[in-house]
Design a protein around this motif. Structure first.
Motif, short mmCIF file in Angstrom:
data_model
loop_
_atom_site.label_atom_id
_atom_site.label_comp_id
_atom_site.label_asym_id
_atom_site.label_seq_id
_atom_site.Cartn_x
_atom_site.Cartn_y
_atom_site.Cartn_z
N GLY A 600 34.72 -9.33 27.33
CA GLY A 600 35.86 -8.52 26.91
C GLY A 600 36.23 -8.75 25.45
N ARG A 601 35.94 -9.94 24.94
CA ARG A 601 36.23 -10.21 23.53
C ARG A 601 35.24 -9.49 22.61
NH1 ARG A 601 36.74 -16.46 22.47
NH2 ARG A 601 37.27 -15.60 20.41
N ARG A 602 33.94 -9.39 23.03
CA ARG A 602 32.93 -8.76 22.18
C ARG A 602 32.99 -7.24 22.28
NH1 ARG A 602 29.56 -12.73 24.60
NH2 ARG A 602 28.61 -11.07 25.84
N ALA A 603 33.05 -6.76 23.52
CA ALA A 603 33.06 -5.30 23.74
C ALA A 603 33.90 -5.02 24.97
CB ALA A 603 31.64 -4.77 23.93
N PRO A 604 35.07 -4.41 24.81
CA PRO A 604 35.96 -4.18 25.95
C PRO A 604 35.27 -3.38 27.05
CG PRO A 604 37.08 -3.73 23.88
CD PRO A 604 35.63 -3.92 23.55
N LEU A 605 35.54 -3.77 28.29
CA LEU A 605 34.97 -3.09 29.44
C LEU A 605 35.76 -1.82 29.75
CD1 LEU A 605 34.40 -6.12 31.81
CD2 LEU A 605 32.59 -4.78 30.74
N HIS A 606 35.05 -0.83 30.29
CA HIS A 606 35.74 0.35 30.79
C HIS A 606 36.54 -0.03 32.03
CE1 HIS A 606 33.79 3.02 27.99
NE2 HIS A 606 32.58 2.58 28.37
N LEU A 607 37.57 0.74 32.30
CA LEU A 607 38.43 0.44 33.44
C LEU A 607 37.64 0.46 34.75
CD1 LEU A 607 41.23 -0.09 34.62
CD2 LEU A 607 41.58 2.40 34.68
N SER A 608 36.71 1.42 34.90
CA SER A 608 35.92 1.51 36.14
C SER A 608 35.04 0.29 36.32
CB SER A 608 35.07 2.78 36.13
OG SER A 608 34.19 2.78 35.01
N ASP A 609 34.47 -0.23 35.19
CA ASP A 609 33.64 -1.42 35.29
C ASP A 609 34.47 -2.63 35.67
OD1 ASP A 609 31.30 -0.08 34.62
OD2 ASP A 609 31.67 -0.30 32.48
N LYS A 610 35.66 -2.75 35.07
CA LYS A 610 36.55 -3.85 35.42
C LYS A 610 36.90 -3.82 36.90
CE LYS A 610 38.93 -4.81 31.04
NZ LYS A 610 40.25 -4.84 30.35
N GLN A 611 37.23 -2.64 37.39
CA GLN A 611 37.60 -2.50 38.80
C GLN A 611 36.44 -2.90 39.72
OE1 GLN A 611 38.81 1.60 38.89
NE2 GLN A 611 40.94 1.13 38.34
N GLN A 612 35.21 -2.48 39.36
CA GLN A 612 34.07 -2.82 40.21
C GLN A 612 33.80 -4.32 40.19
OE1 GLN A 612 30.49 -0.57 39.67
NE2 GLN A 612 29.22 -2.05 40.76
N PHE A 613 33.85 -4.96 39.01
CA PHE A 613 33.60 -6.38 38.93
C PHE A 613 34.65 -7.17 39.70
CE2 PHE A 613 31.23 -5.58 34.76
CZ PHE A 613 29.99 -5.59 35.42
N VAL A 614 35.91 -6.76 39.59
CA VAL A 614 36.97 -7.45 40.33
C VAL A 614 36.74 -7.29 41.84
CG1 VAL A 614 39.43 -7.44 40.87
CG2 VAL A 614 38.68 -7.27 38.49
N ALA A 615 36.34 -6.08 42.27
CA ALA A 615 36.06 -5.85 43.69
C ALA A 615 34.89 -6.70 44.16
CB ALA A 615 35.78 -4.36 43.92
N GLN A 616 33.83 -6.81 43.34
CA GLN A 616 32.68 -7.61 43.72
C GLN A 616 33.03 -9.09 43.77
OE1 GLN A 616 29.48 -5.46 41.03
NE2 GLN A 616 28.45 -6.46 42.72
N MET A 617 33.87 -9.55 42.85
CA MET A 617 34.27 -10.96 42.88
C MET A 617 35.12 -11.27 44.11
SD MET A 617 35.06 -11.46 38.80
CE MET A 617 35.65 -13.14 38.97
N LEU A 618 36.00 -10.35 44.48
CA LEU A 618 36.77 -10.53 45.72
C LEU A 618 35.84 -10.56 46.93
CD1 LEU A 618 39.86 -8.22 45.04
CD2 LEU A 618 39.80 -10.73 45.04
N HIS A 619 34.81 -9.71 46.88
CA HIS A 619 33.83 -9.67 47.97
C HIS A 619 33.09 -11.01 48.07
CE1 HIS A 619 30.15 -7.57 49.92
NE2 HIS A 619 30.89 -8.18 50.81
N VAL A 620 32.71 -11.58 46.92
CA VAL A 620 32.06 -12.89 46.93
C VAL A 620 32.98 -13.94 47.53
CG1 VAL A 620 31.18 -14.74 45.44
CG2 VAL A 620 30.51 -12.38 45.01
N ALA A 621 34.27 -13.89 47.19
CA ALA A 621 35.23 -14.85 47.74
C ALA A 621 35.28 -14.75 49.27
CB ALA A 621 36.60 -14.61 47.14
N VAL A 622 35.27 -13.51 49.78
CA VAL A 622 35.29 -13.31 51.24
C VAL A 622 34.01 -13.86 51.85
CG1 VAL A 622 35.25 -11.57 53.06
CG2 VAL A 622 36.82 -11.32 51.13
#
Length: 888
Positions: A600-622
């Motif tokens: 995010g510091r080098r190149a800001p992520l698009h909102l859709s990419d952020k949402q997918q990564f957050v969803a995948q990380m929550l999935h990994v936690a589950v």
């Protein structure tokens, strides 16, 4: 088009060479047309009761409790008062099907039966059941049907419970054995009111077979030292006592019933079997009743140690088949290689000699059919030692004629391998080297190949060889024709040799050759991968890259050392530690969060990419929590929670689809792939192996970055910043620049990491003797194909991570090194071809096959997998698109 043609030719060549090992090494040893042999004297028993406690270890039955009592008091009384007992040796592979085939049919089944899941008969065979007048069987649907299908006529009656009853998560698997005992009692009870059934039961030469799977299932689920396993032994002992009482009462205590109690295999302390450890191969054997020695001990039941194994006179499992046949007077199964254990018989010396003679002639008949001659040695005196000698020579003859063509076919396949490797080298030189072209001797080469083809064909016709022999022997001809017709390219290389940096080239190829040999040795000693990783960790310091990028060099060094720890860990026998799985999930989340922050510091992520990564990380936690919840539920004997099962199968089904929804920017796509595959891996893990994907991914990330530094050090133009690379914008990188010596090093790194990924935490051995707990998040009902498929996918996940990394490096370094990979893999293929073996434990046989399959698969499917990986990294699925509204 040229690359497609090259791939199709390579695919065809290697498929043929791969199939060849099954004609050379794994053909069925069974022969047909023998005359059944039976002792002419009257048998001592009219009927036989065979009880097999599946998965029962010898020490578990024979060892007394601290107070001097036995957990199997009835069988103990039989041992001490009226039976002959000892230790039987279940020759590897120690699996249920091979064990029962050896026990009942008397031969050690060829491993080709594994192609049908050990359930179907690849070749029909004779058995004691087939030779009996009637046989009644009760037990598992995985074992009983094969003896009914292999029997001639309709006299083998099987009674099985549903397959779904074999559930590792059941509260008590001993109910499987209770079902068998109840069914036997029902049969004899029904016979009192069924005259036709009673008449059949009263006939002679009958066999009653009880397959008791509860001990094996409890051993897998709870381990052999568990209370469930030991209590199941006591239940079986009680059931045998009641069975004997019912049988003797039905037949009026006529003293004409023989009983055999044994096991098809044992079990390791961690609840697996399949290899050759004494806990798996040594099983109890108790024989009593009509025709059996009374209160006779064949071997001492002592702890498993080398002294005991060397001094004990063990009965092989295949020896029990001729023993059972002699007791009830039926022919010994025609394919039996067992030797009658005379110490178990209580009969006249004449009966023993006649039985031994029938055994010897029965084995000799197989040898006669195999070698197509009328060799027969006349045995004048009934000397048992001479019979044993005949059996020994007959078995040696069977092996000789079974392997008669092996050397000839092996030479043909090796010649093809060498030719293919040479052809790949020629293709590389033509494509990536600037050489002058001279006319080749095409006409002379064509004539030579036609003459060789004619000579080989005539030779095979004279030998009346099968069609496959023509393929194996003639395939090298067109391969070598392709090499020889390009002889001008090799000539040009020799002429241009003085202008090349010969010492540098020689040093590079010597190091790669030593590295390939290290990989070969690592197939047998996984610790060699640790040595290799320790050496690779020094690469930045030896190549001068440390001065240009200290942080990345140190990261490479630490990553190699961390990964080097995994080959030192055991593949099988690991104790489950679900806490490490949770830790692996947390480590995955931590590394992913660090990347998202730095990205995010080098190149800001698009909102859709952020949402997918957050969803995948929550999935990994589950997914990190599901194994803990599942194993807790199973320990409380509450079964597999339905929600956990749904989450697991959904994760598996979506693991290859979710990454295609992410951005095709280089590190964005790689992160999505890593999260998706790691989620599935966590669900299939039970301990320290869950940490392998995060550590491997860390090292692969460093490799991608450090290769950029290596390119900069070499002065390669056109270098792109990694953060700006988009997989979807990738072009045909094979036309950008010529090969350099450093590309050979990149190719070797890739091959090394592929082997490390595959053997780092699991291999074929771990699938053969795997812990069922690894798949408990998906299912608990025994299903070998689904369980094996899940374990295979677990092994392949690290493989895919390395493949995606190499695809990234191809883009970043602006060159494809795939041709060199094919060459490096081919160098070790011939080595492993001669190491394929058809003897020893299932672990040894399976490992030798897996070694050959791995090196063959790398050359067969590497190009195909690179195409699949390219799609996996560069393509993106768009579930919906925003459309602009136009208003008038």
């Amino acid at each position: 088009m040229r690359m497609i043609t090259f791939f199709l030719i390579g695919l065809t060549v290697h498929v043929v060479f791969f199939v060849s090992i099954f004609d050379i090494y794994f053909t069925s040893p069974l022969v047909h047309g023998m005359t059944p042999q039976v002792t002419p004297l009257g048998p001592p028993a009219s009927r036989l009761v065979l009880v097999v406690g599946d998965g029962l270890r010898a020490d578990s039955l024979f060892t007394l409790l601290p107070n001097g009592s036995s957990r199997a008091p009835y069988l103990r009384s039989v041992i001490e008062q009226r039976g002959t007992w000892g230790v039987s040796h279940t020759r590897v592979p120690t699996e249920s099907r091979p064990g029962h085939v050896a026990l009942i049919a008397g031969f050690y089944e060829d491993v080709s039966a594994v192609a049908k899941g050990w359930k179907e008969n690849p070749v029909e065979f004779d058995s004691v059941f087939n030779e009996s007048r009637h046989t009644w069987c009760w037990g598992s649907p995985d074992i009983l049907p094969m003896f009914a299908k292999g029997a001639s006529g309709d006299h083998v009656y099987t009674h099985t419970y549903p397959a779904q009853e074999e559930d590792f998560a059941s509260t008590d698997a001993s109910r499987l054995d209770s079902w068998v005992f109840n069914q036997v009692k029902s049969l004899f009870q029904s016979a009192k009111f069924n005259s036709s059934l009673k008449e059949s039961l009263l006939e002679d030469k009958n066999v009653f077979f009880l397959h008791l799977l509860g001990i094996d299932t409890n051993g897998h689920a709870h381990r052999p030292m568990s209370q469930e396993y030991l209590e199941n032994i006591a239940l079986v002992d009680t059931g045998v006592a009641e069975l004997v009482s019912v049988v003797e009462e039905f037949f009026g205590y006529d003293g004409r019933t023989a009983y055999v109690f044994t096991s098809d295999h044992g079990m390791t302390n961690w609840g697996s079997h399949g290899a050759g450890h004494p806990s798996e191969t040594l099983t109890p054997l108790v024989v009593w009743g009509a025709g059996v020695q009374s209160a006779h001990r064949v071997t001492e039941a002592q702890p498993y140690n080398d002294v005991y194994l060397q001094g004990a006179e063990l009965v092989l499992l295949a020896d029990i088949a001729p023993l059972m046949a002699s007791l009830i007077g039926v022919p010994i199964p025609v394919n039996s290689v067992g030797v009658l254990p005379l110490l178990y018989l209580n009969n006249s010396e004449q009966f023993k000699a006649e039985s031994m003679y029938a055994n010897a002639i029965q084995v000799l008949e197989q040898f006669k059919v195999q070698r197509h001659s009328a060799l027969l040695l006349l045995i004048i005196t009934l000397i048992i030692s001479l019979c044993r000698s005949l059996i020994s020579h007959a078995l040696e003859g069977l092996v000789y004629y079974h392997t008669y063509d092996r050397f000839f076919l092996g030479c043909s396949v090796v010649l093809g391998f060498v030719g293919w490797t040479s052809y790949v080298v020629v293709v590389i030189l033509k494509t990536h080297a600037s050489l002058n072209r001279h006319p080749s001797l095409l006409k002379q080469v064509r004539v030579l190949c036609m003459c060789v083809t004619a000579a080989i064909t005539v030779f095979l016709l004279i030998q009346r060889s099968p069609v496959t022999y023509y393929i194996y022997c003639l395939l090298p001809v067109p391969v070598w024709y392709s090499v020889l017709k390009e002889s001008a390219t090799l000539t040009d290389l020799i002429r241009s040799a003085p202008s090349l940096p010969l010492w540098k080239c020689f040093g590079y190829f010597l190091l790669v050759a030593l590295g390939i040999e290290l990989l070969v040795v690592s197939f047998f000693h996984r610790a060699m991968l640790t040595v290799g990783l320790a050496v690779l960790s020094l690469w930045p310091f030896l190549s001068g890259l440390y001065g240009k990028s200290k942080f990345r060099s140190v990261s490479w060094f630490l990553g190699c050392l961390c990964l080097a720890a995994f080959p030192l860990m055991p593949v099988v026998g690991r104790e489950p530690n679900i806490h490490l799985v949770t830790c692996a999930g947390l480590l995955t989340l931590f590394t992913s969060a660090c990347y998202l922050w730095s990205s995010g510091r080098r190149a800001p992520l698009h909102l859709s990419d952020k949402q997918q990564f957050v969803a995948q990380m929550l999935h990994v936690a589950v997914c990190a929590y599901v194994p803990s919840l599942t194993h807790s539920s199973l320990q409380q004997k509450q079964g597999l929670p339905l929600l956990n099962q749904i989450i697991s199968w959904t994760t598996l089904a979506s693991s290859m689809l979710v990454p295609l929804l992410s951005s095709t920017r280089l590190f964005h796509r790689l992160l999505s792939i890593f999260l998706s595959l790691t989620a599935t891996y966590l669900l299939l893990s039970t301990g320290s192996e869950a940490l392998f994907p995060p550590v491997l991914s860390w090292l692969m990330f460093v490799w991608i970055n450090i290769e950029q530094e290596a390119m900069l050090a070499q002065g390669v133009s056109g270098r792109q910043e990694l953060s700006t690379i988009d997989f979807s914008a990738n072009i045909d990188i094979t036309k950008i620049r010529q090969l350099k010596l450093d590309d050979i090093r990149r190719s070797y790194f890739f091959v090394f990491f592929i082997i490390t990924a595959f053997f780092g935490t699991g291999n074929i051995a771990s699938i053969n003797s795997f812990d069922p707990a690894s798949v408990y998040c998906f299912l608990t009902v025994f299903n070998p194909f689904i369980m094996g498929g899940l374990m295979m996918w677990k092994v392949i996940i690290p493989f895919i991570i390395v493949m995606c990394t190499f695809e990234t490096i191809q883009v970043a370094t602006q060159l494809s090194s795939r041709s060199w990979i094919c060459t490096e893999c081919s160098f070790s293929t011939c080595h492993f071809f001669f190491l394929v073996q058809d003897y020893g434990s299932w672990l040894d046989i399976g490992t030798s096959i897996s070694h050959y399959v791995i090196v063959m698969s790398m050359t067969i499917f590497l190009m195909l997998l690179s195409v699949v990986t390219h799609i996996f990294t560069s393509q993106r699925l768009v579930l919906w698109r925003r459309t602009k509204m136009h208003f008038p």
